[in-house]
Each structure stands twice: as structure tokens, then as C-alpha cells.
Write an enzyme that holds these catalytic residues in place. Structure first.
Site, PDB file in Angstrom:
ATOM      1  N   HIS A 200      13.725 -19.394  69.898  1.00 24.68           N
ATOM      2  CA  HIS A 200      12.961 -19.555  70.573  1.00 24.68           C
ATOM      3  C   HIS A 200      12.317 -20.846  71.103  1.00 24.68           C
ATOM      4  CE1 HIS A 200      12.087 -14.988  70.177  1.00 24.68           C
ATOM      5  NE2 HIS A 200      12.863 -15.066  70.903  1.00 24.68           N
TER       6      HIS A 200
ATOM      7  N   LEU B  57      -3.465 -14.549  57.877  1.00 25.17           N
ATOM      8  CA  LEU B  57      -3.651 -12.974  58.335  1.00 25.17           C
ATOM      9  C   LEU B  57      -4.187 -12.051  57.381  1.00 25.17           C
ATOM     10  CD1 LEU B  57      -0.441 -12.998  60.499  1.00 25.17           C
ATOM     11  CD2 LEU B  57      -2.655 -12.267  61.377  1.00 25.17           C
ATOM     12  N   GLN B  58      -3.503 -12.220  56.131  1.00 27.12           N
ATOM     13  CA  GLN B  58      -4.043 -11.577  54.872  1.00 27.12           C
ATOM     14  C   GLN B  58      -5.591 -11.855  54.426  1.00 27.12           C
ATOM     15  OE1 GLN B  58      -1.793 -12.355  51.166  1.00 27.12           O
ATOM     16  NE2 GLN B  58      -1.642 -10.087  50.731  1.00 27.12           N
TER      17      GLN B  58
END
Length: 621
Positions: free
Chosen positions: A286, A305-306
């Protein structure tokens, strides 16, 4: 818009479910396969109405497109503009834009400005970033939702899907997308979305909704936008997020988790951890998936995120097991229970697919034995086009292959060529040319003018070749005397085909007839039928000076000689050639060249509408 001014979309983060089993879409820029896939999904889910309300095909003048809704063939209306479509279908609130990246901005902005459209899906990849930012700014200001650009769209299990999202019917059934599950899924990648739908169906009870936001650097909506929606949808019990290296989109989800705006269990993985193995910047598939600074790395995003409370597996390979454990814990805690299973209806196979797989036999509708265009080059009766060019083939060779299905000898193809040349035109006063001229002067197009002239061809004008051949052959083969032949036809009220001319006479012979006779006597092995026709002429000239052998009669007789002398045709085949109309076809082919010339001549001369003069009409009482 400068990068500093860019802010992620997020206004609709307080919204919940955006699709239902009543949602209808306007499909922009007709593509048969994705529209049919949407309708097949509708049928699989048990929808009562198609999810495609209409099609917008820019520049069209309305009409419809035929498609299938289950076993029933339906007509989806088509419009030439977005305004027309929106006016006719005010309940359609989703716009699916299959325009190219060159025109996606203009059509998407037009759709965003329509008050009845809430969601715009932009499929095209490579939309200029400046255009995308302007779309995002407008959508944020007016509380609209953009999915894409560079997306396959999304799917509301059991209710609605965008275009090609979720792939084939087999994949949709395998992923149990025909009924809602309890997982909200969001990803940048459309291809990985299809894979993850399958993973979620194996590890849990399937997805409730799945969105691919698109892989461009500036998506119209973000991962967190959709996670915030899932937070507000009671049926979504857990969320699965698949991010990727590059950009900072995942950090908006980190903030949502830290602030407590997303409290449902989130299983997340950011792909691209292998980028660390490369010494230089890596560009993945992408536009937005490229390694930049440390914070844009997959490792940094996964850790963030964790730390914010998301459940992050140790690797992508562990993702399915992680989803299974989280889902299992929710079931055990009574937060959710597995979605009930049911057997979806079977979508009928399209005929072409059924034929290819050998499930049905289909009779052909057309039989052709004269040509084949399926190979590298077209063939005429098995002879490749390139071979015809190398042998310097003429029109006679082509007619031999396409009409008679034979490679005729050179003297025969030269004779056919002569017939075409000699019969191409006979002046502007004959009925065919006159009709063509009058029609052309009436302002009609070339085809209409040509057909007007061709329609006059018949037993009285240029259409006597077949009849001449038929009568001459029958009389000659039974050795009928010329006078007996003529008088027999006279007694039946039949003029002798191929005999007689309005202008030519015994003392003013048709030069075309003389040229054909001269060539045949020099090159044909036999002129048996021509000789018989001349004996008939000798008898008819005793009755009137203009009862000469005309060009129709000459060609008819000589074609009999040609067909008999080349040794390639049986008597039965010759009978068929005459009965079917081959020989008149030669006159039609030849005269078409002249009629086209007359039509073009009148156009070139800019001749006015023809009106016949009064003095040339007998007004009788």
C-alpha cells in the site's frame, strides 16, 4: 491543504451501525461483477429487496441493467447523473464509487454534497492526496462517512456489502458472512480482510461488521473511527484490528483505549515487523505501508497498543489463537453466546460458470463453418489471415473461402473479381442507384441510403442471376431446344431470366457481357451453359432486337460452367448454391460498392432534397 492542516476523520466516531438489511446503495460507474456479487450476497442473507437501488453511468441516457436476484432476473435502473439517481431514490444512503482515480474526486465530492447520502465508498487506488484531504475535510464538517480510497469496502454480515468485499460466494459462506457474528473487524487491507473474515469465523462466531479503510496514506476514515462505532453497537462484543507499518493511524486507537472511549476487548496486530530486517526504508504493497520513523514501525505500534490495553499476540501466526481465547472467555463469562447457525439458500450458478465446471450442457445458438476468430488470428475456412496476405489474395479468393468453402483455382477467383468490377455500377438512373440518391439527398445516413438501393434488387433489377442459372441448367441438362424452352416459359407467363435489356440490343451489345464471354472462352475448361444461353438469345432476337443475353444471364450461365468445370462441387451442391441465392449475392456485393459511391457523391455535392418534377408525372383520372 498542507500536511500540518490534516487531521484524521473522526466526527462520526460517536455513530454506531451504518448498514442494515434495508440499506440501499447507488453504484457509480457500472461494473457487472461487483454489482452481481452484491445481489448474490443479498439473496444469500435472505434480503427481500436488492441492496443496489440504481446505477449511475456518466453520460448515459437512462435505461437499465439486467442482473440476477437469486433465481429471478431483475432490471436495475440506470441514470446518467448523480442528481437524477438521488432524486429517483431518496432512500439510498450509500454511494459506491467505482470511478478511476482520475475522476474519483469529482464524483465523490458530488455525492458527499447530496443530503440523502451518508456513506461514500471510494474504491479507486491512487487518488491524489490533496483531493483526499479535501474530501475528508468536507466529510468531517458535514458528518459524512468515507470508506477508502484504495478499498474493497466493507460488509455488514447478514445485511449488506460493498462491491467485491469478502470475495467470492464460496468465501462468504466459509466465513459465515450470511449471518451476523459478534466481532467487529477493521483493517487497512482489503485482501487481508478476506483472510481475516475466515480466521474470525474459525476462532469465534464470525464478524458482525468488517471494514477495510484502504491502504492509501490518507484514508477517509481511520481504524479508531470504526472501533469507536463498534463500541456503540451492542451486538459487537469484541473488536479485531489489523494495522500495518507506516503512518500513525494506530495511535488514534491507542488514545481511544487510554481514554476509555473503547472498553470492549480489542485484539490487535500491526503487520510489517519484518521491516526491521532491512537496512533501508521498505515500501510494502500500500501507498501508506512504508517504514518511516521508529514510531511508525510495526513493533512500536504493537507495543503502544499493548500498553494501552489491547490484546496483542506475539506474532501474526498467534493471532487466530488469541482471538479464540478472547472469544471463549467472553462466552464463558456470559457476555456473548455463539450465533445460531442456519443453512443459507443456494445461489444459482451463472450459466457460463456452470458450463465451465461441467455441471450443465448448453446447446449452442449459432453454428458457423466458414470462419474462426478464437485463435491468434482470424481464419477464413481454415486459412489464416496472414496466409491470405502472403498469397496476395483478391476478393475472389475471399468469396471462394467464405461463400463456397473452397480454394478455387485462379481463373475462377479472377472471374469472380471481374463480376464484382463489372457489376459495381451502371449509372445513376437505374432503380437501385436512384433510390440511394433520393435517400441520401433526404439527409439519411450512409447505411440507410445503401439499404434503400439494395431493397430494389429483385427479379426485375439485378436479381435474375439465380433464376437464369436455374432455368438454363434445367433446360440444358435435358437438351431442351431453345425455342421449346422459350415458348414453354411464355406459356407459363414467365419472362426468360437473363434475357432482355431496356437499352442494349442486337446492334448495341453490353460490353460487360462481351468481356465476360471472352474471358470464359479463353480460361474456362468448358462453356457448355454459356453456349446454350447464346442459342436461346439467337431465338429471342428473332422476336425483338432488345431480347439480348444481359449481364445477369451471362453471369448465371458462366457460374454454372465454373461450378461444373472446377471439379469441386457435386450436382447436389450446385443445386444448393443456386437455390440458396449465392449468385444474386454476387450482384448485391458488387452493386453495394456503386451504391455507396452514389450516396457519398450526393453528400459531397451537398445536394438538396429531391422532388420529382410535375412535368414528368402523368396525372390521370
Amino acid at each position: 491543504m498542507a500536511d500540518a492542516d490534516y487531521k484524521p476523520a473522526g466526527k462520526f466516531g460517536q455513530a454506531g451501525q451504518i448498514f442494515t438489511n434495508q440499506t440501499q446503495a447507488i453504484f457509480y460507474n457500472w461494473k457487472q461483477l461487483p454489482v452481481q456479487r452484491m445481489l448474490d450476497f443479498d439473496y444469500l442473507c435472505g434480503r427481500e429487496t436488492p441492496s443496489v437501488a440504481c446505477i449511475v453511468q456518466p453520460g448515459s441516457h437512462g435505461g437499465f441493467q439486467k442482473l440476477f436476484f437469486g433465481k429471478e432476473e431483475i432490471a436495475i435502473p440506470q441514470y446518467g447523473s448523480i442528481d437524477e439517481a438521488v432524486g429517483a431514490h431518496p432512500r439510498a444512503d450509500v454511494f459506491i464509487n467505482f470511478a478511476s482515480f482520475r475522476s474519483a474526486y469529482e464524483s465523490s465530492m458530488e455525492a458527499l454534497k447530496q443530503p440523502t447520502l451518508r456513506v461514500v465508498a471510494v474504491i479507486a487506488e491512487g487518488v491524489p492526496e490533496r483531493d483526499t484531504k479535501q474530501m475528508i475535510a468536507y466529510a468531517r464538517k458535514h458528518n459524512k462517512i468515507i470508506i477508502g480510497p484504495a478499498t474493497v469496502g466493507g460488509v455488514q454480515a447478514g445485511a449488506f456489502k460493498i462491491g467485491d468485499a469478502a470475495g467470492t460466494l464460496d468465501n462468504i459462506v466459509a466465513c459465515k458472512l450470511y449471518r451476523p457474528g459478534s466481532v467487529g473487524f477493521v483493517s487497512k487491507s482489503g485482501g487481508m480482510s478476506n483472510e481475516m473474515y475466515n480466521v474470525v469465523a474459525r476462532a469465534a462466531d464470525g464478524i458482525y461488521e468488517g471494514i477495510a479503510i484502504g491502504g492509501d496514506a490518507y484514508p477517509g476514515s481511520t481504524l479508531s473511527d470504526h472501533c469507536l462505532r463498534y463500541q456503540n453497537i451492542p451486538q459487537v462484543k469484541m473488536i479485531v484490528v489489523l494495522g500495518e507499518i507506516g503512518g500513525r493511524d494506530e495511535y488514534s486507537l491507542v488514545e481511544a483505549l487510554k481514554s476509555g472511549r473503547v472498553t470492549k476487548p480489542v485484539v490487535a496486530w500491526v503487520s510489517g515487523t519484518c521491516a526491521k530486517l532491512f537496512k533501508s526504508e521498505v515500501q510494502f504493497g500500500h501507498a501508506g505501508a512504508k517504514s518511516g520513523g521508529e514510531e511508525e514501525s510495526a513493533q512500536a505500534k504493537n507495543k503502544a497498543l499493548q500498553d494501552a490495553g489491547a490484546i496483542v499476540p506475539g506474532s501474526f501466526e498467534e493471532l487466530e489463537a488469541t482471538i479464540r481465547k478472547v472469544y471463549g472467555d467472553l462466552v464463558e463469562a456470559g457476555v456473548t453466546k455463539p450465533a445460531p447457525e442456519w443453512n443459507p439458500p443456494e445461489v444459482p450458478l451463472d450459466l457460463d460458470k456452470a458450463v465451465k465446471t461441467g455441471k450443465v450442457r448448453m446447446p449452442t445458438h449459432i453454428v458457423s463453418t466458414i470462419c474462426d476468430d478464437r485463435g491468434e488470428e482470424p481464419t477464413y475456412n481454415g486459412v489464416p489471415m496472414s496466409e491470405l496476405m502472403e498469397m496476395d489474395a483478391n476478393m475472389g479468393d475471399v468469396i471462394g473461402l467464405l461463400w463456397f468453402k473452397r480454394r478455387l483455382p485462379k481463373y475462377a477467383t479472377k472471374f469472380i473479381e471481374m463480376c464484382v468490377v463489372l457489376c459495381a455500377d451502371h449509372g445513376p438512373c437505374v432503380s437501385g442507384a436512384h433510390n440511394t440518391i433520393v435517400t441520401s439527398r433526404a439527409g439519411k445516413d450512409l447505411i440507410s441510403s445503401l439499404v434503400s438501393g439494395l431493397l430494389t434488387i429483385g427479379p426485375r433489377f439485378g436479381g435474375a442471376i439465380d433464376d437464369a442459372a436455374r432455368y438454363f441448367r434445367k433446360a440444358c441438362d435435358k437438351s431442351q431446344a431453345p425455342d421449346e424452352f422459350v415458348e414453354e416459359l411464355k406459356g407459363r407467363g414467365i419472362r426468360v431470366p437473363g434475357i432482355g435489356h431496356r437499352i442494349k440490343s442486337k446492334d448495341n451489345r453490353d460490353k460487360r457481357v462481351e468481356l465476360l464471354q471472352r474471358y470464359a472462352r479463353k480460361h474456362f475448361p468448358s462453356t457448355k451453359y454459356l453456349d446454350y444461353a447464346i442459342t436461346v438469345e439467337e431465338y429471342t432476337l428473332q422476336k425483338a432486337a432488345n431480347l439480348v443475353l444481359n449481364v445477369d444471364g451471362c453471369i448465371g450461365a458462366l457460374f454454372l460452367d465454373l461450378l461444373n468445370s472446377v471439379g469441386m462441387f457435386t450436382p447436389a451442391e450446385i443445386d444448393d448454391i443456386i437455390a440458396i441465392g449465392y449468385l444474386n449475392g454476387l450482384f448485391v456485393l458488387a452493386r453495394s460498392a456503386g451504391l455507396i459511391g452514389h450516396a457519398l457523391d450526393q453528400k459531397r455535392l451537398q445536394q438538396p432534397l429531391y422532388r420529382h418534377p410535375w412535368e414528368d408525372v402523368l396525372y390521370a383520372k
